[in-house]
Design a protein around this motif. Structure first.
Motif, PDB file in Angstrom:
ATOM      1  N   GLU A  39       0.838  -1.186   0.000  1.00 15.14           N
ATOM      2  CA  GLU A  39       0.000   0.000   0.000  1.00 15.14           C
ATOM      3  C   GLU A  39       0.882   1.248   0.000  1.00 15.14           C
ATOM      4  O   GLU A  39       1.776   1.387   0.842  1.00 15.14           O
ATOM      5  N   LYS A  40       0.637   2.158  -0.942  1.00 17.69           N
ATOM      6  CA  LYS A  40       1.507   3.329  -1.067  1.00 17.69           C
ATOM      7  C   LYS A  40       1.320   4.328   0.063  1.00 17.69           C
ATOM      8  O   LYS A  40       2.256   5.051   0.412  1.00 17.69           O
ATOM      9  N   SER A  41       0.126   4.387   0.662  1.00 13.83           N
ATOM     10  CA  SER A  41      -0.120   5.349   1.730  1.00 13.83           C
ATOM     11  C   SER A  41       0.319   4.785   3.075  1.00 13.83           C
ATOM     12  O   SER A  41       0.692   3.618   3.193  1.00 13.83           O
ATOM     13  N   SER A  42       0.246   5.632   4.092  1.00 12.81           N
ATOM     14  CA  SER A  42       0.560   5.175   5.446  1.00 12.81           C
ATOM     15  C   SER A  42      -0.663   4.592   6.139  1.00 12.81           C
ATOM     16  O   SER A  42      -0.575   4.059   7.236  1.00 12.81           O
ATOM     17  N   MET A  43      -1.858   4.706   5.509  1.00 15.52           N
ATOM     18  CA  MET A  43      -3.113   4.182   6.032  1.00 15.52           C
ATOM     19  C   MET A  43      -3.446   4.749   7.410  1.00 15.52           C
ATOM     20  O   MET A  43      -4.082   4.100   8.229  1.00 15.52           O
ATOM     21  N   ASN A  44      -2.989   5.969   7.666  1.00  6.67           N
ATOM     22  CA  ASN A  44      -3.310   6.603   8.951  1.00  6.67           C
ATOM     23  C   ASN A  44      -4.742   7.095   9.001  1.00  6.67           C
ATOM     24  O   ASN A  44      -5.357   7.169  10.061  1.00  6.67           O
ATOM     25  N   LYS A  45      -5.288   7.452   7.834  1.00  6.23           N
ATOM     26  CA  LYS A  45      -6.634   7.994   7.810  1.00  6.23           C
ATOM     27  C   LYS A  45      -7.323   7.596   6.520  1.00  6.23           C
ATOM     28  O   LYS A  45      -6.923   8.001   5.444  1.00  6.23           O
ATOM     29  N   ARG A 134       2.139  -4.038   4.041  1.00 12.19           N
ATOM     30  CA  ARG A 134       3.264  -3.098   4.114  1.00 12.19           C
ATOM     31  C   ARG A 134       2.805  -1.747   3.591  1.00 12.19           C
ATOM     32  O   ARG A 134       2.464  -1.616   2.412  1.00 12.19           O
ATOM     33  N   THR A 135       2.793  -0.778   4.457  1.00 10.73           N
ATOM     34  CA  THR A 135       2.387   0.571   4.077  1.00 10.73           C
ATOM     35  C   THR A 135       3.591   1.359   3.565  1.00 10.73           C
ATOM     36  O   THR A 135       4.734   0.894   3.638  1.00 10.73           O
ATOM     37  N   SER A 136       3.315   2.552   3.051  1.00 11.23           N
ATOM     38  CA  SER A 136       4.358   3.414   2.467  1.00 11.23           C
ATOM     39  C   SER A 136       5.198   2.629   1.463  1.00 11.23           C
ATOM     40  O   SER A 136       6.420   2.774   1.395  1.00 11.23           O
ATOM     41  N   SER A 137       4.527   1.789   0.684  1.00  5.58           N
ATOM     42  CA  SER A 137       5.198   0.918  -0.287  1.00  5.58           C
ATOM     43  C   SER A 137       4.575   1.131  -1.660  1.00  5.58           C
ATOM     44  O   SER A 137       3.786   0.303  -2.150  1.00  5.58           O
ATOM     45  N   ASN A 153      10.848   2.639  -3.881  1.00  3.44           N
ATOM     46  CA  ASN A 153      12.086   2.796  -3.108  1.00  3.44           C
ATOM     47  C   ASN A 153      13.246   2.022  -3.713  1.00  3.44           C
ATOM     48  O   ASN A 153      14.336   1.961  -3.125  1.00  3.44           O
TER      49      ASN A 153
END
Length: 429
Positions: A39-45, A134-137, A153
């Protein structure tokens, strides 16, 4: 690019942790099967909006035994669909009940549904191995034949199967359709945008409207149509929230405003709907904020699969919200993966995997494409010139949309219908 031994291998790599991706992670869980969700986002919100699952999807979710994760989210049964003209006069009321299609139409806060799917995908209490998220991916692309997925990355992972659930701007779609007749297919502005508004119900004053016309406590979806605009609204989170999707002609058709998070002044929304009933405007005026979302979809693609990769959800068949089927079609896609990939494991050959992916596309393509077309059709102007009558039949496509019991059953029904038609034609010859 040659596959290096240090590239980690997973049985299933899912790109995207939205509703389609997380539903697929749940559906594909099996003992001994490893699943990675990128998942490219951090999924914080997650986006704050209301969403429905139609009976065709609710039936599938019920089969996944999701109640431990959903029950605490205060889901609501949608008991009716009500259609009003711009003067606030009831035109159509369509009762909804379980007996029609074997499941209810369910209303959720989008964040709650997303959270429940994430919990179920990663829970040790569900059958099979938990998925890893895996977030920020962010993913930049893939090699469909080798199963290598490339991350922004600079790293990469390998999957025996790649599921592209990365939305309307899918990077995996670009690789799947490369070289096909639909190469270069992008998200298309539809001429519509939608303001999204979410209000806490207890913050609303008493509305100046008859309960026969509208009642905040009624568990129902209400649509008001007129003046080339429409408002679709209903409750969520056990009645604690009330959400509105307000469709307008796109104010910026050449813009890139596909995000759900583009803020819009409430005054702008109120001005756009000044000809609508005052009680609707009263609801809007008590919202803390509004957001403008440009509505885009994609033309039907020539293929959804290549090598070890398949695209699903908005990546494959992004559609307008006018049928309320976007999320439900993603759930159907996930169930199709479950049905056709049940025998696939790390020892399966590339040919066996691709054969099953083709079977999924054959089972899903015509149906999803037709519902996509229905959604475009219902986006056309739906009110008479005087706005006193609404030229929209909400029952028109419901039987086709909701009378669904899984991909393999659908294939059988279509085959049986074709055989019957052939026999009838032969009998007349």
């Amino acid at each position: 690019m040659a596959i290096r031994s240090e590239v980690e291998h997973w049985d299933i790599v899912i790109v995207g942790a939205g509703i389609a991706g997380l539903a697929s992670a749940i559906a594909l869980r099996q003992n001994g099967r490893s699943i990675l969700v990128l998942e490219k986002s951090s999924m914080n919100k997650e986006v704050g909006a209301l969403i429905s699952l139609q009976p065709n999807a609710s039936k599938i979710v019920d089969g996944w035994n999701m109640s431990p994760f959903l029950s605490e989210k205060k889901p609501m049964v949608d008991e009716a669909f009500r259609l009003l003209n711009v003067k606030g006069e009831l035109q159509v009321e369509m009762k909804l009940n379980t007996s029609q299609f074997g499941a209810d139409r369910m209303l959720y806060h989008r964040q709650d549904l997303h959270d429940a799917l994430r919990q179920a995908a990663t829970s040790k209490e569900m059958p099979g191995e938990p998925a890893v998220i895996r977030t920020s991916s962010g993913v930049t692309g893939c090699d469909c034949d080798s199963g290598i997925v490339y991350l922004s990355n600079g790293s990469s992972v390998r999957g025996s199967v790649i599921v592209g659930a990365d939305g309307i701007r899918s990077a995996i779609r670009d690789e799947v359709i490369k070289g096909s007749k639909s190469e270069g297919s992008k998200a298309i502005p539809t001429g519509l945008s939608a303001y999204r508004v979410l209000v806490e119900t207890d913050k609303l004053p008493k509305l100046d409207v008859s309960e026969d016309v509208f009642d905040l406590k009624r568990s129902a979806t209400t649509m008001i149509v007129g003046h080339d605009k429409r408002v679709i609204m209903g409750p969520g989170r056990g009645g604690e929230m009330f959400g509105l999707v307000c469709l307008v002609p796109d104010p910026n058709p050449e813009g890139e405003g596909t995000s759900w998070n583009n803020p819009a002044p409430l005054e702008e929304v109120l001005d756009a709907f000044q000809a609508f009933p005052q009680w609707v405007r009263d609801i809007i005026s008590h919202a803390p904020e509004a957001a403008l979302w440009q509505l885009r979809d994609i033309d039907p693609l020539t293929t959804w699969t290549k090598g070890r990769a398949i695209i699903i959800g908005d990546a494959a068949h992004a559609m307008l919200p006018t049928q309320g089927q976007g999320a439900s079609q993603s759930i159907e896609d996930a169930e199709a993966l479950q049905a056709f990939l049940s025998t696939i494991d790390s020892k399966s050959s590339a040919d066996d995997i691709h054969e099953q992916l083709l079977a999924i596309v054959n089972a899903r393509y015509e149906r999803a494409s037709l519902i996509q077309a229905y959604s475009r059709l219902q986006a056309k102007p739906a009110a008479s010139q005087d706005n006193k009558t609404v030229q929209l039949n909400p029952q028109e496509f419901m039987q086709y949309n909701c009378n669904y019991s899984g991909a393999k059953d659908w294939v059988k029904r279509q085959r049986d219908a074709e055989e019957l038609a052939y026999k009838q034609t032969a009998a007349r010859a």
